[in-house]
Design a protein around this motif. Structure first.
Motif, PDB file in Angstrom:
ATOM      1  N   TYR A  33       0.841  -1.196   0.000  1.00 47.67           N
ATOM      2  CA  TYR A  33       0.000   0.000   0.000  1.00 47.67           C
ATOM      3  C   TYR A  33       0.876   1.245   0.000  1.00 47.67           C
ATOM      4  O   TYR A  33       1.941   1.258   0.604  1.00 47.67           O
ATOM      5  N   PRO A  34       0.422   2.309  -0.663  1.00 43.77           N
ATOM      6  CA  PRO A  34       1.222   3.538  -0.694  1.00 43.77           C
ATOM      7  C   PRO A  34       1.306   4.179   0.687  1.00 43.77           C
ATOM      8  O   PRO A  34       0.385   4.059   1.498  1.00 43.77           O
ATOM      9  N   ASP A  35       2.420   4.850   0.937  1.00 40.96           N
ATOM     10  CA  ASP A  35       2.607   5.556   2.197  1.00 40.96           C
ATOM     11  C   ASP A  35       1.873   6.884   2.174  1.00 40.96           C
ATOM     12  O   ASP A  35       1.407   7.348   1.139  1.00 40.96           O
ATOM     13  N   VAL A  36       1.836   7.514   3.319  1.00 38.92           N
ATOM     14  CA  VAL A  36       1.277   8.852   3.423  1.00 38.92           C
ATOM     15  C   VAL A  36       2.132   9.785   2.569  1.00 38.92           C
ATOM     16  O   VAL A  36       3.354   9.682   2.545  1.00 38.92           O
ATOM     17  N   THR A  37       1.492  10.671   1.852  1.00 40.59           N
ATOM     18  CA  THR A  37       2.211  11.576   0.958  1.00 40.59           C
ATOM     19  C   THR A  37       2.895  12.689   1.750  1.00 40.59           C
ATOM     20  O   THR A  37       2.615  12.894   2.930  1.00 40.59           O
ATOM     21  N   ASP A  38       3.771  13.426   1.074  1.00 45.28           N
ATOM     22  CA  ASP A  38       4.461  14.553   1.706  1.00 45.28           C
ATOM     23  C   ASP A  38       3.477  15.620   2.182  1.00 45.28           C
ATOM     24  O   ASP A  38       3.756  16.343   3.124  1.00 45.28           O
ATOM     25  N   GLU A  39       2.352  15.706   1.524  1.00 44.45           N
ATOM     26  CA  GLU A  39       1.335  16.690   1.908  1.00 44.45           C
ATOM     27  C   GLU A  39       0.508  16.215   3.104  1.00 44.45           C
ATOM     28  O   GLU A  39      -0.384  16.911   3.559  1.00 44.45           O
ATOM     29  N   GLY A  40       0.775  15.002   3.581  1.00 45.95           N
ATOM     30  CA  GLY A  40       0.048  14.469   4.726  1.00 45.95           C
ATOM     31  C   GLY A  40      -1.175  13.660   4.362  1.00 45.95           C
ATOM     32  O   GLY A  40      -1.881  13.168   5.233  1.00 45.95           O
ATOM     33  N   GLY A  41      -1.434  13.512   3.077  1.00 46.74           N
ATOM     34  CA  GLY A  41      -2.588  12.739   2.635  1.00 46.74           C
ATOM     35  C   GLY A  41      -2.309  11.243   2.659  1.00 46.74           C
ATOM     36  O   GLY A  41      -1.171  10.813   2.643  1.00 46.74           O
ATOM     37  N   ASN A  42      -3.365  10.473   2.741  1.00 41.62           N
ATOM     38  CA  ASN A  42      -3.242   9.026   2.736  1.00 41.62           C
ATOM     39  C   ASN A  42      -4.010   8.492   1.526  1.00 41.62           C
ATOM     40  O   ASN A  42      -5.243   8.545   1.504  1.00 41.62           O
ATOM     41  N   PRO A  43      -3.287   7.991   0.516  1.00 32.61           N
ATOM     42  CA  PRO A  43      -3.953   7.531  -0.708  1.00 32.61           C
ATOM     43  C   PRO A  43      -5.008   6.449  -0.461  1.00 32.61           C
ATOM     44  O   PRO A  43      -6.041   6.436  -1.140  1.00 32.61           O
ATOM     45  N   PHE A  44      -4.779   5.555   0.495  1.00 32.97           N
ATOM     46  CA  PHE A  44      -5.755   4.496   0.764  1.00 32.97           C
ATOM     47  C   PHE A  44      -7.047   5.083   1.320  1.00 32.97           C
ATOM     48  O   PHE A  44      -8.142   4.687   0.916  1.00 32.97           O
ATOM     49  N   ILE A  45      -6.925   6.027   2.236  1.00 34.64           N
ATOM     50  CA  ILE A  45      -8.123   6.657   2.806  1.00 34.64           C
ATOM     51  C   ILE A  45      -8.851   7.465   1.733  1.00 34.64           C
ATOM     52  O   ILE A  45     -10.084   7.415   1.638  1.00 34.64           O
ATOM     53  N   ASP A  46      -8.086   8.199   0.921  1.00 31.19           N
ATOM     54  CA  ASP A  46      -8.712   8.956  -0.170  1.00 31.19           C
ATOM     55  C   ASP A  46      -9.469   8.022  -1.116  1.00 31.19           C
ATOM     56  O   ASP A  46     -10.592   8.317  -1.519  1.00 31.19           O
ATOM     57  N   ALA A  47      -8.856   6.897  -1.455  1.00 32.74           N
ATOM     58  CA  ALA A  47      -9.506   5.927  -2.344  1.00 32.74           C
ATOM     59  C   ALA A  47     -10.740   5.325  -1.677  1.00 32.74           C
ATOM     60  O   ALA A  47     -11.756   5.092  -2.340  1.00 32.74           O
ATOM     61  N   SER A  48     -10.664   5.083  -0.380  1.00 32.06           N
ATOM     62  CA  SER A  48     -11.810   4.535   0.353  1.00 32.06           C
ATOM     63  C   SER A  48     -12.984   5.502   0.334  1.00 32.06           C
ATOM     64  O   SER A  48     -14.134   5.092   0.142  1.00 32.06           O
ATOM     65  N   ILE A  49     -12.692   6.772   0.524  1.00 33.45           N
ATOM     66  CA  ILE A  49     -13.746   7.789   0.495  1.00 33.45           C
ATOM     67  C   ILE A  49     -14.382   7.840  -0.895  1.00 33.45           C
ATOM     68  O   ILE A  49     -15.607   7.889  -1.021  1.00 33.45           O
ATOM     69  N   ASP A  50     -13.553   7.810  -1.930  1.00 26.40           N
ATOM     70  CA  ASP A  50     -14.093   7.815  -3.292  1.00 26.40           C
ATOM     71  C   ASP A  50     -14.974   6.596  -3.544  1.00 26.40           C
ATOM     72  O   ASP A  50     -15.993   6.697  -4.226  1.00 26.40           O
ATOM     73  N   CYS A  51     -14.593   5.456  -3.008  1.00 25.58           N
ATOM     74  CA  CYS A  51     -15.409   4.238  -3.188  1.00 25.58           C
ATOM     75  C   CYS A  51     -16.791   4.387  -2.563  1.00 25.58           C
ATOM     76  O   CYS A  51     -17.755   3.784  -3.025  1.00 25.58           O
ATOM     77  N   MET A  52     -16.874   5.183  -1.512  1.00 25.93           N
ATOM     78  CA  MET A  52     -18.175   5.376  -0.859  1.00 25.93           C
ATOM     79  C   MET A  52     -19.152   6.112  -1.768  1.00 25.93           C
ATOM     80  O   MET A  52     -20.357   6.015  -1.584  1.00 25.93           O
ATOM     81  N   ILE A  53     -18.620   6.849  -2.760  1.00 23.71           N
ATOM     82  CA  ILE A  53     -19.500   7.536  -3.707  1.00 23.71           C
ATOM     83  C   ILE A  53     -19.457   6.853  -5.068  1.00 23.71           C
ATOM     84  O   ILE A  53     -19.705   7.475  -6.089  1.00 23.71           O
ATOM     85  N   ALA A  54     -19.097   5.563  -5.052  1.00 20.03           N
ATOM     86  CA  ALA A  54     -19.131   4.681  -6.230  1.00 20.03           C
ATOM     87  C   ALA A  54     -18.051   4.969  -7.266  1.00 20.03           C
ATOM     88  O   ALA A  54     -18.221   4.653  -8.436  1.00 20.03           O
ATOM     89  N   ASP A  55     -16.939   5.564  -6.855  1.00 20.94           N
ATOM     90  CA  ASP A  55     -15.818   5.766  -7.775  1.00 20.94           C
ATOM     91  C   ASP A  55     -14.618   5.010  -7.210  1.00 20.94           C
ATOM     92  O   ASP A  55     -13.853   5.553  -6.414  1.00 20.94           O
ATOM     93  N   CYS A  56     -14.458   3.776  -7.612  1.00 15.54           N
ATOM     94  CA  CYS A  56     -13.427   2.904  -7.038  1.00 15.54           C
ATOM     95  C   CYS A  56     -12.167   2.815  -7.887  1.00 15.54           C
ATOM     96  O   CYS A  56     -11.346   1.923  -7.680  1.00 15.54           O
ATOM     97  N   ARG A  57     -11.987   3.745  -8.815  1.00 15.43           N
ATOM     98  CA  ARG A  57     -10.808   3.704  -9.682  1.00 15.43           C
ATOM     99  C   ARG A  57      -9.501   3.810  -8.905  1.00 15.43           C
ATOM    100  O   ARG A  57      -8.547   3.092  -9.186  1.00 15.43           O
ATOM    101  N   LYS A  58      -9.435   4.712  -7.924  1.00 13.99           N
ATOM    102  CA  LYS A  58      -8.203   4.869  -7.131  1.00 13.99           C
ATOM    103  C   LYS A  58      -7.886   3.596  -6.350  1.00 13.99           C
ATOM    104  O   LYS A  58      -6.738   3.175  -6.270  1.00 13.99           O
ATOM    105  N   MET A  59      -8.901   2.985  -5.759  1.00 13.67           N
ATOM    106  CA  MET A  59      -8.684   1.754  -4.991  1.00 13.67           C
ATOM    107  C   MET A  59      -8.224   0.640  -5.924  1.00 13.67           C
ATOM    108  O   MET A  59      -7.330  -0.139  -5.580  1.00 13.67           O
ATOM    109  N   TYR A  60      -8.816   0.558  -7.089  1.00 17.02           N
ATOM    110  CA  TYR A  60      -8.422  -0.437  -8.078  1.00 17.02           C
ATOM    111  C   TYR A  60      -6.942  -0.266  -8.422  1.00 17.02           C
ATOM    112  O   TYR A  60      -6.186  -1.240  -8.464  1.00 17.02           O
TER     113      TYR A  60
END
Length: 70
Positions: A33-60
């Protein structure tokens, strides 16, 4: 799993474990899994949030890019 949020804490970790077990069962190593970015973001959490609105491309992409055969 994310949508039903079955546990008070550690839902993300349990989901990653679940994905890792599916990967291992199918002959892959655990997902990298990707690490937290330099900006402090977490790609896995961002992808999880997107999946909640039916956009699972990032998680894929996270799972596909993190899979490696034994």
């Amino acid at each position: 799993m994310i949508a039903i949020h079955p546990f008070f804490e550690f839902n993300g970790r349990i989901i990653r474990l679940f994905i890792d077990l599916i990967a291992a069962y199918n002959g892959y190593e655990y997902v990298e899994y990707p690490d937290v970015t330099d900006e402090g973001g977490n790609p896995f959490i961002d992808a999880s949030i997107d999946c909640m609105i039916a956009d699972c491309r990032k998680m894929y992409e996270i799972i596909l890019n993190g899979l490696h055969l034994h």
